[in-house]
Design an enzyme around this catalytic site. Structure first.
Site, short mmCIF file in Angstrom:
data_model
loop_
_atom_site.label_atom_id
_atom_site.label_comp_id
_atom_site.label_asym_id
_atom_site.label_seq_id
_atom_site.Cartn_x
_atom_site.Cartn_y
_atom_site.Cartn_z
N CYS A 256 -9.01 -51.05 -7.64
CA CYS A 256 -9.00 -51.46 -6.23
C CYS A 256 -9.07 -50.20 -5.35
O CYS A 256 -9.15 -49.08 -5.85
CB CYS A 256 -7.72 -52.24 -5.92
SG CYS A 256 -6.22 -51.21 -5.98
N CYS B 16 -6.01 -47.77 -6.01
CA CYS B 16 -6.11 -47.04 -7.28
C CYS B 16 -7.28 -46.06 -7.27
O CYS B 16 -7.16 -44.94 -7.77
CB CYS B 16 -6.22 -48.03 -8.44
SG CYS B 16 -4.71 -49.01 -8.64
N HIS C 206 0.39 -51.04 -10.00
CA HIS C 206 -0.87 -51.26 -10.70
C HIS C 206 -0.91 -50.35 -11.93
O HIS C 206 -0.31 -49.27 -11.93
CB HIS C 206 -2.05 -50.92 -9.80
CG HIS C 206 -2.29 -51.91 -8.71
ND1 HIS C 206 -3.54 -52.15 -8.20
CD2 HIS C 206 -1.44 -52.71 -8.02
CE1 HIS C 206 -3.46 -53.06 -7.25
NE2 HIS C 206 -2.19 -53.40 -7.12
N GLU D 41 -3.15 -48.36 -13.10
CA GLU D 41 -3.67 -47.01 -12.86
C GLU D 41 -2.63 -46.11 -12.21
O GLU D 41 -2.47 -44.95 -12.59
CB GLU D 41 -4.92 -47.06 -11.97
CG GLU D 41 -6.07 -47.87 -12.54
CD GLU D 41 -6.09 -49.32 -12.05
OE1 GLU D 41 -7.20 -49.84 -11.85
OE2 GLU D 41 -5.00 -49.93 -11.87
#
Length: 166
Positions: A94, A97, A64, A66
């Site tokens: 999410c 993260c 991801h 992040e």
């Protein structure tokens, strides 16, 4: 106008400037047919890490934007603690993260648009501000929200059209 208002206006301008940079990262994800999420991390007024979603490219659920940006920022800072950093992301993080943001001791997070189905910075749950944890994160939402939302929703609309055709 008071100093407080001047500081607020300057912060808004800075938030917009850095969210535009996160949107540039999201465009990179879009260019490789990834969910268009972009992220930058800022320390002392300068971008120290940039990343975009690369789950398909890297074949990893951990890729991801992040997470990738936090790894880069930690390397630049030379510490896992990012206490004086601000993370800018185009879509609400999410649970994974959000957990990484709390664990990294990030000072502040600025979000473009919220994610009603999976967001864990206020939509489904707010992991960034749980008093039960040893760290809470300052949160600003809606910065360039329409642009961020349009980018994400357009991607999923196109994806659904392609799936219908095949």
């Amino acid at each position: 106008m008071t100093d407080n208002n001047n500081n607020s206006i300057e912060m808004e301008k800075e938030d917009i400037k850095f969210m535009r940079e996160a949107l540039k990262q999201a465009q990179k994800a879009l260019a490789i047919d990834e969910v268009p999420i972009g992220c930058v991390i800022v320390h002392d007024g300068k971008i120290i890490a940039r990343a975009y979603n690369q789950r398909n490219k890297k074949n990893s659920a951990l890729a991801h934007a992040e997470i990738l940006a936090i790894k880069k920022a930690s390397k630049i800072i030379g510490d896992w603690r990012l206490e004086e950093c601000t993370l800018y992301v185009t879509l609400e993080p999410c649970q994974m993260c959000s957990g990484a943001i709390v664990q990294s001791r990030m000072k502040r997070v600025v979000i473009g648009c919220m994610n009603k189905k999976a967001g864990c910075a206020g939509s489904v749950i707010n992991l960034l501000d749980m008093k039960e944890f040893n760290h809470q994160v300052e949160l600003t939402t809606g910065v360039l929200g329409e642009e961020c939302s349009h980018l994400t929703s357009s991607f999923f609309l196109e994806l659904r059209k392609r799936k219908k055709k095949s």
